[in-house]
Design a protein around this motif. Structure first.
Motif, PDB file in Angstrom:
ATOM      1  N   CYS A 162      17.464  -1.277   4.710  1.00 21.07           N
ATOM      2  CA  CYS A 162      17.029  -0.397   5.938  1.00 21.07           C
ATOM      3  C   CYS A 162      15.834   0.140   6.006  1.00 21.07           C
ATOM      4  CB  CYS A 162      18.184   0.761   5.762  1.00 21.07           C
ATOM      5  SG  CYS A 162      20.005   0.213   5.709  1.00 21.07           S
ATOM      6  N   GLY A 163      15.018   0.062   7.142  1.00 20.84           N
ATOM      7  CA  GLY A 163      13.714   0.550   7.225  1.00 20.84           C
ATOM      8  C   GLY A 163      13.712   2.138   7.307  1.00 20.84           C
ATOM      9  N   SER A 164      12.585   2.453   7.715  1.00 19.94           N
ATOM     10  CA  SER A 164      12.158   3.797   7.604  1.00 19.94           C
ATOM     11  C   SER A 164      13.306   4.452   8.899  1.00 19.94           C
ATOM     12  CB  SER A 164      10.786   4.124   8.333  1.00 19.94           C
ATOM     13  OG  SER A 164       9.887   4.203   7.178  1.00 19.94           O
ATOM     14  N   THR A 177      15.057  -4.872   7.809  1.00 23.31           N
ATOM     15  CA  THR A 177      14.569  -4.087   8.900  1.00 23.31           C
ATOM     16  C   THR A 177      13.621  -3.274   8.624  1.00 23.31           C
ATOM     17  OG1 THR A 177      15.941  -2.088   8.592  1.00 23.31           O
ATOM     18  CG2 THR A 177      17.019  -4.035   9.836  1.00 23.31           C
ATOM     19  N   ASN A 178      12.703  -3.150   9.697  1.00 20.46           N
ATOM     20  CA  ASN A 178      11.711  -2.073   9.245  1.00 20.46           C
ATOM     21  C   ASN A 178      11.085  -1.463  10.469  1.00 20.46           C
ATOM     22  OD1 ASN A 178       9.529  -3.651  10.896  1.00 20.46           O
ATOM     23  ND2 ASN A 178       9.635  -5.093   9.391  1.00 20.46           N
ATOM     24  N   ALA A 179      10.237  -0.156  10.375  1.00 24.91           N
ATOM     25  CA  ALA A 179       9.652   0.530  11.587  1.00 24.91           C
ATOM     26  C   ALA A 179       8.241   0.076  11.612  1.00 24.91           C
ATOM     27  CB  ALA A 179       9.762   1.855  11.497  1.00 24.91           C
ATOM     28  N   THR A 225      -2.237   4.556   5.075  1.00 25.92           N
ATOM     29  CA  THR A 225      -2.987   5.109   6.137  1.00 25.92           C
ATOM     30  C   THR A 225      -2.489   4.222   7.063  1.00 25.92           C
ATOM     31  OG1 THR A 225      -4.667   3.512   5.244  1.00 25.92           O
ATOM     32  CG2 THR A 225      -5.190   5.570   5.200  1.00 25.92           C
ATOM     33  N   TYR A 226      -2.321   4.753   8.746  1.00 22.67           N
ATOM     34  CA  TYR A 226      -2.057   3.850   9.579  1.00 22.67           C
ATOM     35  C   TYR A 226      -3.616   3.264  10.019  1.00 22.67           C
ATOM     36  CZ  TYR A 226       2.251   6.423  10.143  1.00 22.67           C
ATOM     37  OH  TYR A 226       3.480   6.925   9.835  1.00 22.67           O
ATOM     38  N   GLU A 227      -3.382   2.534  11.025  1.00 24.02           N
ATOM     39  CA  GLU A 227      -4.683   1.558  11.002  1.00 24.02           C
ATOM     40  C   GLU A 227      -5.885   2.172  11.842  1.00 24.02           C
ATOM     41  OE1 GLU A 227      -1.313   0.837  11.974  1.00 24.02           O
ATOM     42  OE2 GLU A 227      -1.502  -0.260  10.109  1.00 24.02           O
ATOM     43  N   GLY A 250      12.987   9.526   5.196  1.00 19.89           N
ATOM     44  CA  GLY A 250      13.778   8.443   6.044  1.00 19.89           C
ATOM     45  C   GLY A 250      14.259   7.483   5.209  1.00 19.89           C
ATOM     46  N   HIS A 251      14.029   7.485   3.926  1.00 18.68           N
ATOM     47  CA  HIS A 251      14.714   6.321   3.022  1.00 18.68           C
ATOM     48  C   HIS A 251      15.506   6.978   2.023  1.00 18.68           C
ATOM     49  CE1 HIS A 251      12.101   2.591   4.025  1.00 18.68           C
ATOM     50  NE2 HIS A 251      11.366   3.577   4.680  1.00 18.68           N
ATOM     51  N   GLY A 252      16.771   6.469   1.954  1.00 19.03           N
ATOM     52  CA  GLY A 252      17.816   6.830   1.026  1.00 19.03           C
ATOM     53  C   GLY A 252      17.703   6.155  -0.241  1.00 19.03           C
ATOM     54  N   MET A 256       3.996  -1.644   6.865  1.00 15.86           N
ATOM     55  CA  MET A 256       3.519  -1.386   5.405  1.00 15.86           C
ATOM     56  C   MET A 256       4.803  -1.803   4.363  1.00 15.86           C
ATOM     57  SD  MET A 256       2.212   2.633   5.664  1.00 15.86           S
ATOM     58  CE  MET A 256       1.344   2.997   7.476  1.00 15.86           C
ATOM     59  N   SER A 257       5.630  -2.730   4.752  1.00 17.37           N
ATOM     60  CA  SER A 257       6.797  -3.115   3.992  1.00 17.37           C
ATOM     61  C   SER A 257       7.212  -4.527   4.430  1.00 17.37           C
ATOM     62  CB  SER A 257       7.854  -2.214   4.275  1.00 17.37           C
ATOM     63  OG  SER A 257       8.419  -2.709   5.581  1.00 17.37           O
ATOM     64  N   THR A 258       8.238  -4.887   3.780  1.00 16.68           N
ATOM     65  CA  THR A 258       8.893  -6.012   4.253  1.00 16.68           C
ATOM     66  C   THR A 258       8.565  -7.608   3.737  1.00 16.68           C
ATOM     67  OG1 THR A 258       9.804  -5.048   6.233  1.00 16.68           O
ATOM     68  CG2 THR A 258       9.770  -7.491   6.376  1.00 16.68           C
ATOM     69  N   PHE A 318      11.499   0.379  -1.666  1.00 21.49           N
ATOM     70  CA  PHE A 318      10.465   0.690  -2.317  1.00 21.49           C
ATOM     71  C   PHE A 318       9.049  -0.016  -1.776  1.00 21.49           C
ATOM     72  CE2 PHE A 318      13.893  -0.004  -5.474  1.00 21.49           C
ATOM     73  CZ  PHE A 318      14.464   0.976  -5.421  1.00 21.49           C
ATOM     74  N   HIS A 319       8.197   0.945  -1.499  1.00 22.64           N
ATOM     75  CA  HIS A 319       6.663   0.492  -0.695  1.00 22.64           C
ATOM     76  C   HIS A 319       5.714   0.323  -1.951  1.00 22.64           C
ATOM     77  CE1 HIS A 319       9.165   2.434   2.258  1.00 22.64           C
ATOM     78  NE2 HIS A 319       8.593   1.527   3.085  1.00 22.64           N
ATOM     79  N   PRO A 320       4.950  -0.846  -1.889  1.00 27.34           N
ATOM     80  CA  PRO A 320       3.674  -0.568  -3.077  1.00 27.34           C
ATOM     81  C   PRO A 320       3.118   0.616  -2.791  1.00 27.34           C
ATOM     82  CG  PRO A 320       4.003  -2.932  -1.750  1.00 27.34           C
ATOM     83  CD  PRO A 320       4.989  -1.623  -1.391  1.00 27.34           C
ATOM     84  N   THR A 323       2.075   9.455  13.992  1.00 29.18           N
ATOM     85  CA  THR A 323       2.529  10.353  12.633  1.00 29.18           C
ATOM     86  C   THR A 323       3.846   9.862  12.318  1.00 29.18           C
ATOM     87  OG1 THR A 323       4.026  11.685  14.215  1.00 29.18           O
ATOM     88  CG2 THR A 323       1.637  12.380  13.725  1.00 29.18           C
ATOM     89  N   HIS A 324       4.330   9.908  11.011  1.00 25.20           N
ATOM     90  CA  HIS A 324       5.601   9.486  10.272  1.00 25.20           C
ATOM     91  C   HIS A 324       6.632   9.883  11.121  1.00 25.20           C
ATOM     92  CE1 HIS A 324       8.177   7.313   7.812  1.00 25.20           C
ATOM     93  NE2 HIS A 324       8.630   8.217   6.828  1.00 25.20           N
ATOM     94  N   SER A 325       6.586  11.347  11.600  1.00 27.50           N
ATOM     95  CA  SER A 325       7.547  12.026  12.353  1.00 27.50           C
ATOM     96  C   SER A 325       8.031  11.189  13.542  1.00 27.50           C
ATOM     97  CB  SER A 325       7.545  13.509  12.675  1.00 27.50           C
ATOM     98  OG  SER A 325       6.139  13.828  12.051  1.00 27.50           O
TER      99      SER A 325
HETATM  100  O1  LIG Z   1       9.842   0.961   5.433  1.00 28.31           O
HETATM  101  P1  LIG Z   1       9.294   0.665   6.695  1.00 28.31           P
HETATM  102  O2  LIG Z   1       8.387  -0.493   6.733  1.00 28.31           O
HETATM  103  O3  LIG Z   1      10.359   0.698   7.896  1.00 28.31           O
HETATM  104  O4  LIG Z   1       8.645   2.137   7.013  1.00 28.31           O
HETATM  105  C1  LIG Z   1       7.420   2.226   8.069  1.00 28.31           C
HETATM  106  C2  LIG Z   1       6.067   2.023   7.284  1.00 28.31           C
HETATM  107  C3  LIG Z   1       5.797   3.032   6.331  1.00 28.31           C
HETATM  108  O5  LIG Z   1       6.611   3.057   5.259  1.00 28.31           O
HETATM  109  C4  LIG Z   1       6.335   3.956   7.156  1.00 28.31           C
HETATM  110  C5  LIG Z   1       5.004   4.919   8.078  1.00 28.31           C
HETATM  111  O6  LIG Z   1       5.406   5.332   9.112  1.00 28.31           O
HETATM  112  O7  LIG Z   1       7.317   3.441   8.225  1.00 28.31           O
END
Ligand SMILES: O=P(O)(O)O[C@@H]1C[C@H](O)[C@@H](CO)O1
Length: 314
Positions: free
Chosen positions: A37-39, A122-124, A210-212, A69-71, A230-232, A93-95, A287-289
């Protein structure tokens, strides 16, 4: 790697598997499908039946996700009409959190040892492609992994691990299972999703957090990437390496900020000196929100899609 190091790794994994199975009824010992499960997407596990959750801090070898947003638990149970045994990571877990790559992919290798054959990751993600708006789900068909290519974050760097993780040179050209990608589109059709709700594209992996910058976003777009996150990719590489069929679904939560034209400080000063009124300027930031909000708003579509895919797989 020294022989006893290999033995230690195997013994850690077998402790992990024994601990997990010790907490589960026999019917859940061998999940066939794994879900990550992604963010903001941990609601994907909402319809798992006969659910047993095991917190990460009670599983040897697992880390702890520190991202909103991650359990922090594995959810085991049955999904779909036919009650297929599944396991879901309710957070990853993200690097960029500081986890070593071995921890980032540890759950994926655990899935393989438990018997998982197909994994839905899955991811955001941010969209780099104006034709792929916020809310779209993207079936990933390929990736551009700069951190893999530059040699710091490939999860397969290091000594060859014991079997079944002992392939030294892992091909990755077929990592994104064509048959699973077709099933995803069939599922969307059966759910009567509008055609635009699910598309195909290329995921660029960046380390974050950081975002791009606009130049980075433009660079990734020019290299052919459609979405960025930033994952996957470490999970995809580890899953392919462990012999699984992989499907990746990215939910577009924001557009990457890539202005057509930079705001020029010189032009603005010139205009101010000349008394020319300037139009109001909106400077955009991700933003992450906002990422989590879209996850919440669209999470149900992702859940329905994943469930239907699992039903069709069964
Ligand atoms: O874990 P994911 O890839 O779904 O989360 C995305 C990438 C960052 O962890 C975070 C940035 O908002 O969301």
């Amino acid at each position: 790697m020294a022989i006893n190091e290999g033995a230690e790794i195997l013994s850690e994994f077998s402790k992990t598997v024994d601990t997990i199975r010790g907490r589960l009824p026999a019917k859940l010992h061998t999940p066939l499908i794994g879900i990550v499960c992604g963010s903001g997407l941990s609601g994907l596990a909402a319809s798992i039946r006969d659910k047993v959750e095991i917190p990460y801090d009670e599983i040897p070898g697992f880390g702890r996700s520190t991202v909103a947003g991650h359990g922090n638990a594995l959810a085991f149970g049955l999904l779909g009409r036919d009650g297929i045994p599944v396991v879901a990571m309710l957070g990853r877990f993200h690097p960029y959190e500081g986890h070593p790559m071995s921890t980032v992919v540890y759950p994926i290798r655990t899935f393989a040892l438990l018997g998982v054959k197909n994994i839905i990751i899955t991811n955001a993600a941010g969209s780099l492609n104006p034709k792929i708006p916020v809310g779209t789900i993207v079936t990933i068909q390929d990736h551009l992994a700069l951190p893999n290519l530059t040699g710091h974050l490939n999860p397969l760097l290091g000594p060859v691990l014991p079997a079944p993780f002992d392939t030294r040179f892992q091909p990755i050209s077929t990592a994104y299972s064509f048959s699973l990608r077709k099933i995803a589109f069939r599922a969307a059709h059966e759910l009567q999703f509008p055609r635009s709700a699910l598309t195909e594209g290329i995921y660029a992996w960046v380390s974050g957090p950081t975002y791009e910058s606009p130049a980075e976003g433009r660079f990734l777009r020019n290299q052919g990437a459609d979405v960025v996150g930033m994952s996957t990719i470490p999970e995809v590489v580890a899953a392919k390496h462990a012999g699984m069929e992989v499907l990746v679904l990215s939910l577009v939560t924001n557009m990457v900020v890539i202005p057509d034209k930079y705001r020029s400080a010189r032009e603005e000063v010139d205009a101010e000196i000349a008394g020319i009124p300037l139009p109001p300027v909106i400077e955009e930031e991700v933003t992450h929100s906002e990422v989590l909000e879209v996850g919440l708003a669209k999470g149900d579509d992702m859940r329905k899609l994943v469930e239907k895919i699992i039903e069709l797989l069964g």
